[in-house]
Design a protein around this motif. Structure first.
Motif, PDB file in Angstrom:
ATOM      1  N   GLU A 159       0.967  -1.037   0.169  1.00 43.59           N
ATOM      2  CA  GLU A 159       0.018   0.035  -0.049  1.00 43.59           C
ATOM      3  C   GLU A 159       1.067   1.290  -0.037  1.00 43.59           C
ATOM      4  OE1 GLU A 159      -2.585   0.486   3.376  1.00 43.59           O
ATOM      5  OE2 GLU A 159      -3.284   2.382   2.795  1.00 43.59           O
ATOM      6  N   PHE A 160       0.512   2.294  -0.723  1.00 39.17           N
ATOM      7  CA  PHE A 160       1.244   3.542  -0.659  1.00 39.17           C
ATOM      8  C   PHE A 160       0.320   4.455  -0.899  1.00 39.17           C
ATOM      9  CE2 PHE A 160       1.712   4.096  -5.254  1.00 39.17           C
ATOM     10  CZ  PHE A 160       1.723   2.597  -5.872  1.00 39.17           C
ATOM     11  N   LEU A 161       0.834   5.855  -0.623  1.00 39.61           N
ATOM     12  CA  LEU A 161       0.055   7.029  -0.959  1.00 39.61           C
ATOM     13  C   LEU A 161       0.752   7.618  -2.185  1.00 39.61           C
ATOM     14  CD1 LEU A 161       0.242   8.666   3.078  1.00 39.61           C
ATOM     15  CD2 LEU A 161      -1.541   6.924   1.595  1.00 39.61           C
ATOM     16  N   TRP A 162      -0.339   8.216  -2.813  1.00 41.03           N
ATOM     17  CA  TRP A 162       0.004   9.107  -4.047  1.00 41.03           C
ATOM     18  C   TRP A 162      -0.998  10.005  -4.263  1.00 41.03           C
ATOM     19  CZ3 TRP A 162      -0.056   6.068  -9.191  1.00 41.03           C
ATOM     20  CH2 TRP A 162      -1.226   5.578  -9.427  1.00 41.03           C
ATOM     21  N   GLN A 163      -0.634  10.602  -5.428  1.00 41.84           N
ATOM     22  CA  GLN A 163      -1.790  11.560  -5.935  1.00 41.84           C
ATOM     23  C   GLN A 163      -1.679  10.927  -7.524  1.00 41.84           C
ATOM     24  OE1 GLN A 163       1.065  13.196  -8.973  1.00 41.84           O
ATOM     25  NE2 GLN A 163      -0.920  13.611  -9.100  1.00 41.84           N
ATOM     26  N   GLU A 164      -2.805  10.925  -8.104  1.00 37.56           N
ATOM     27  CA  GLU A 164      -3.005  10.489  -9.445  1.00 37.56           C
ATOM     28  C   GLU A 164      -4.006  11.339 -10.217  1.00 37.56           C
ATOM     29  OE1 GLU A 164      -5.376   6.878 -10.064  1.00 37.56           O
ATOM     30  OE2 GLU A 164      -6.111   6.915  -7.983  1.00 37.56           O
ATOM     31  N   GLY A 165      -3.485  12.090 -11.222  1.00 38.13           N
ATOM     32  CA  GLY A 165      -4.471  13.218 -11.994  1.00 38.13           C
ATOM     33  C   GLY A 165      -4.816  12.183 -13.249  1.00 38.13           C
ATOM     34  N   HIS A 166      -6.069  12.662 -13.476  1.00 41.11           N
ATOM     35  CA  HIS A 166      -6.779  12.068 -14.737  1.00 41.11           C
ATOM     36  C   HIS A 166      -7.499  13.291 -15.540  1.00 41.11           C
ATOM     37  CE1 HIS A 166      -5.992   7.953 -13.241  1.00 41.11           C
ATOM     38  NE2 HIS A 166      -6.322   8.542 -12.121  1.00 41.11           N
ATOM     39  N   THR A 167      -7.255  13.479 -16.895  1.00 35.98           N
ATOM     40  CA  THR A 167      -7.845  14.413 -17.499  1.00 35.98           C
ATOM     41  C   THR A 167      -8.422  13.897 -18.788  1.00 35.98           C
ATOM     42  OG1 THR A 167      -5.664  15.070 -18.624  1.00 35.98           O
ATOM     43  CG2 THR A 167      -5.882  15.839 -16.754  1.00 35.98           C
ATOM     44  N   ALA A 168      -9.436  14.670 -19.327  1.00 34.83           N
ATOM     45  CA  ALA A 168     -10.000  14.277 -20.234  1.00 34.83           C
ATOM     46  C   ALA A 168     -10.054  15.548 -21.211  1.00 34.83           C
ATOM     47  CB  ALA A 168     -11.344  13.667 -20.112  1.00 34.83           C
ATOM     48  N   HIS A 169      -9.721  15.377 -22.720  1.00 37.34           N
ATOM     49  CA  HIS A 169      -9.605  16.339 -23.518  1.00 37.34           C
ATOM     50  C   HIS A 169     -10.430  16.100 -24.687  1.00 37.34           C
ATOM     51  CE1 HIS A 169      -6.320  17.897 -20.952  1.00 37.34           C
ATOM     52  NE2 HIS A 169      -6.222  16.809 -20.770  1.00 37.34           N
ATOM     53  N   ALA A 170     -10.481  17.292 -25.587  1.00 38.50           N
ATOM     54  CA  ALA A 170     -11.178  17.075 -26.768  1.00 38.50           C
ATOM     55  C   ALA A 170     -10.383  16.709 -28.013  1.00 38.50           C
ATOM     56  CB  ALA A 170     -12.111  18.278 -26.967  1.00 38.50           C
ATOM     57  N   SER A 171      -9.000  17.221 -27.670  1.00 37.49           N
ATOM     58  CA  SER A 171      -8.040  16.840 -28.900  1.00 37.49           C
ATOM     59  C   SER A 171      -6.838  16.043 -28.469  1.00 37.49           C
ATOM     60  CB  SER A 171      -7.777  18.030 -29.607  1.00 37.49           C
ATOM     61  OG  SER A 171      -6.645  18.853 -29.042  1.00 37.49           O
ATOM     62  N   ALA A 172      -6.399  15.293 -29.083  1.00 42.57           N
ATOM     63  CA  ALA A 172      -4.968  14.713 -29.014  1.00 42.57           C
ATOM     64  C   ALA A 172      -4.053  15.548 -28.551  1.00 42.57           C
ATOM     65  CB  ALA A 172      -4.395  13.840 -30.258  1.00 42.57           C
ATOM     66  N   ASP A 173      -3.977  16.579 -29.253  1.00 45.33           N
ATOM     67  CA  ASP A 173      -2.832  17.785 -28.971  1.00 45.33           C
ATOM     68  C   ASP A 173      -2.955  18.183 -27.460  1.00 45.33           C
ATOM     69  OD1 ASP A 173      -1.775  17.413 -31.633  1.00 45.33           O
ATOM     70  OD2 ASP A 173      -2.709  19.201 -32.270  1.00 45.33           O
ATOM     71  N   GLU A 174      -4.120  18.467 -27.390  1.00 46.43           N
ATOM     72  CA  GLU A 174      -4.412  19.051 -26.000  1.00 46.43           C
ATOM     73  C   GLU A 174      -3.915  18.183 -24.849  1.00 46.43           C
ATOM     74  OE1 GLU A 174      -8.164  21.193 -25.588  1.00 46.43           O
ATOM     75  OE2 GLU A 174      -8.005  20.394 -23.259  1.00 46.43           O
ATOM     76  N   ALA A 175      -4.457  16.846 -24.962  1.00 45.67           N
ATOM     77  CA  ALA A 175      -3.776  15.757 -23.958  1.00 45.67           C
ATOM     78  C   ALA A 175      -2.555  15.685 -23.967  1.00 45.67           C
ATOM     79  CB  ALA A 175      -4.507  14.337 -24.430  1.00 45.67           C
ATOM     80  N   GLU A 176      -1.701  15.726 -25.289  1.00 50.60           N
ATOM     81  CA  GLU A 176      -0.460  15.399 -25.157  1.00 50.60           C
ATOM     82  C   GLU A 176       0.260  16.605 -24.588  1.00 50.60           C
ATOM     83  OE1 GLU A 176       1.445  13.023 -26.534  1.00 50.60           O
ATOM     84  OE2 GLU A 176       3.188  14.172 -26.306  1.00 50.60           O
ATOM     85  N   ALA A 177      -0.390  17.761 -24.681  1.00 51.91           N
ATOM     86  CA  ALA A 177       0.359  18.923 -24.056  1.00 51.91           C
ATOM     87  C   ALA A 177       0.237  18.733 -22.610  1.00 51.91           C
ATOM     88  CB  ALA A 177      -0.374  20.351 -24.485  1.00 51.91           C
ATOM     89  N   GLU A 178      -0.930  18.216 -21.941  1.00 49.98           N
ATOM     90  CA  GLU A 178      -1.162  18.302 -20.673  1.00 49.98           C
ATOM     91  C   GLU A 178      -0.181  17.161 -20.183  1.00 49.98           C
ATOM     92  OE1 GLU A 178      -3.097  19.422 -18.354  1.00 49.98           O
ATOM     93  OE2 GLU A 178      -3.343  17.639 -16.922  1.00 49.98           O
ATOM     94  N   ALA A 179      -0.111  16.053 -20.708  1.00 53.92           N
ATOM     95  CA  ALA A 179       1.128  15.127 -20.353  1.00 53.92           C
ATOM     96  C   ALA A 179       2.424  15.692 -20.027  1.00 53.92           C
ATOM     97  CB  ALA A 179       1.069  13.653 -21.115  1.00 53.92           C
TER      98      ALA A 179
END
Length: 491
Positions: A159-179
């Motif tokens: 077991e460990f503690l963390w943060q997990e971010g999860h995003t959803a975008h309308a375009s591949a470019d925007e998701a790529e930029a987010e990552a």
RNA sequence: CGGGGCGUGGCGCAGCCCGGUAGCGCGCCUGCUUUGGGAGCAGGAGGUCGCCGGUUCGAAUCCGGCCGCCCCGACCA
């Protein structure tokens, strides 16, 4: 004196047995302890305080980049995990499964989340109708469970503690930029707060997150020459969106699958901090992460003095706090000064202030940083006012110095240039080099052969700012290089 | 999951071969003296020897089984 007894007041030197050193230091600095449950740990106040400071800093950075926190449940229906083919293949072996509850066998088992992509994108699917509902930029701070067979405090626990971010975008470019944005956030955080400068870039296919299209990572180099994956950011493409029906109506009126990213860092970072800065005297905590940055230690000769000195020390603490320094007093007067000094050194407290009768007479205090500057004094007597006024700057100086030292060590332990065979790569690693840059054809079989022969893997395909000025032209496995990669043995 | 090691006051260990009243160091408590790099002295508290079974007049010790943890190798934040 027996070996064991000899160790009572010191640690196994790093040079003798790094892993024994790590285990001793983590426990004796009271960062963490083993729990009764195999592979899980208790994070003690000093260790948790460090994690809280990491959380606060990261959380601010996430908010500053437009994210919000939310919370998703611990239990995930087994069928959700099974929906994405590669994802389930990656995680199945380490799932903890709840089969019974309320005294009855459950119709469908639940898994204790190993990560939350599935439940989160299932929810996003409910919430998203049109492109106007995008992007969704959420993060959660939580615990996760991965049933590891081989565990180590902070570095790998069930077991460990963390943060997990999860995003959803309308375009591949925007998701790529987010990552990529998050990768940069992680890098900045690791440099500025943990003083642990990573190399960042893209993961090779074999190291990619189960279910991702591309994985980016921060790879830090530990003092023993092994790499630690300290943070990852994934471009998930539409893989999860397809499986969970996460669709939206585009501006043009078409139904399209959303593009997702996920990213996380964990309490593993505390282990990284220990292995980056620790010395044979114990842990070293960078000032920005230290729960207490300055400990004022009163030293008395008799009872009368004791009251006066404790009062004096408390006044100094108050003055430091007024200047935004996290200060406290160690008034455990039943312990000798030396015992108190060693205690805080072991824990890695950044700066100790000693105050005794002699100092009071001279209106001075003795300032002792956990790590002395190169060529600088170990202890320094300063006028009290000056010590208080300069403390914040001194802490920042230590913070910066730790990062510079770590960066210099990373560079010293890095090899660049042509590496023309797997044998040569192995020799470099055996000679103590941590990161080996080389050319790679992109052929996964070369990676497999290297792993077989040397136990090293491609940690990262370095980002532009990390690439060699003169890129290698030959692949370690023979033939022409298509790209430059960083090899290392890893945790 | 394979290999090794270890389970004895809070922690670290000795005792086990060769069965016979459970011991050492550290820590803890009380008191006095101390305090500038791990304080000293005196007194004191604290243990069904991992669990179950067997052998024996008698088991920490011998035998069988089980459990747990740690360390080293294959998979992983």
């Amino acid at each position: 004196m027996s070996k064991r007894k000899g160790r009572r007041k010191g640690f196994t030197p790093r040079s003798e047995d790094f892993s024994a050193w790590y285990n001793e230091v983590v426990q004796q600095a009271e960062l963490a302890d083993y729990s009764p449950v195999r592979g899980s740990m208790v994070i003690r106040p000093w260790g948790y305080g460090i994690w809280e400071n990491m959380q606060r800093a990261l959380d601010d950075m996430f908010k500053a980049t437009g994210h919000q926190n939310a919370y998703f449940p611990l239990l995930i229906p087994m069928s959700f995990i099974e929906r994405e083919k590669e994802h389930v293949a990656g995680f199945k072996p380490e799932l903890a499964v709840v089969t019974h509850a309320g005294g009855k066998k459950l119709e469908e088992p639940y898994v204790v989340r190993p990560t939350s992509e599935t439940i989160i994108y299932a929810m996003y699917a409910k919430w998203v109708q049109s492109y106007r509902d995008l992007p969704i930029l959420l993060n959660q701070w939580c615990n996760v469970m991965r049933w590891e067979l081989r565990t180590r405090l902070f570095l790998r626990t069930a077991e460990f503690l963390w943060q997990e971010g999860h995003t959803a975008h309308a375009s591949a470019d925007e998701a790529e930029a987010e990552a990529r944005t998050i990768l940069a956030v992680y890098r900045t955080f690791m440099e500025d707060w943990i003083a642990m400068p990573p190399v960042t870039g893209l993961k090779s296919e074999s190291e990619r997150f189960a279910g991702a299209v591309r994985s980016y990572a921060c790879e830090a180099l530990m003092q023993d020459g092994k790499a630690l994956q300290a943070g990852t950011s994934h471009m998930l493409g539409q893989n999860f969106a397809r499986q969970f029906g996460l669709t939206f109506q585009s501006e043009e009126g078409r139904e399209e699958y959303a593009w997702n990213t996920s990213w996380g860092v964990s309490t593993r970072l505390v282990g990284g901090m220990v292995m980056t800065h620790g010395d044979d005297g114990g842990v070293v905590v960078p000032p920005r992460l230290a729960p207490t940055q300055v400990m004022v230690v009163p030293i008395a000769r008799n009872d009368d003095q004791q009251a006066m000195l404790v009062e004096k020390a408390a006044a100094i603490v108050a003055e430091l706090e007024q200047r935004g320094v996290r200060a406290a007093m160690d008034d455990r007067m039943h312990l000798s000064p030396g015992a108190r000094f060693f205690d805080w050194e072991r824990k890695g407290l950044p700066v100790r202030v000693e105050i005794g009768p002699r100092d009071v007479d001279r209106e001075e205090v003795v300032v002792v940083p956990r790590v002395a500057a190169e060529g600088g004094p170990r202890k320094e007597a300063l006028p009290e006012g000056q010590a208080v006024a300069e403390m914040a700057d001194r802490l920042e100086e230590l913070q910066t110095r730790l990062c510079e030292t770590a960066r210099a060590r990373r560079e010293a332990d890095t090899h660049r240039g042509e590496v023309s065979s797997i044998d040569e790569l192995g020799e470099l690693l055996d000679s103590g080099v941590g990161f080996v840059y080389s050319g790679w054809s992109g052929d996964p079989s070369v990676e497999a052969r290297v792993k077989d022969a040397t136990r090293a893997t491609i940690r990262v395909i370095p980002g532009e700012e990390f690439r060699s000025a003169t890129p290698p032209t030959r692949c370690v496995g023979g033939g022409r290089a298509q790209m430059e990669v960083v090899w290392a043995r890893a945790y």
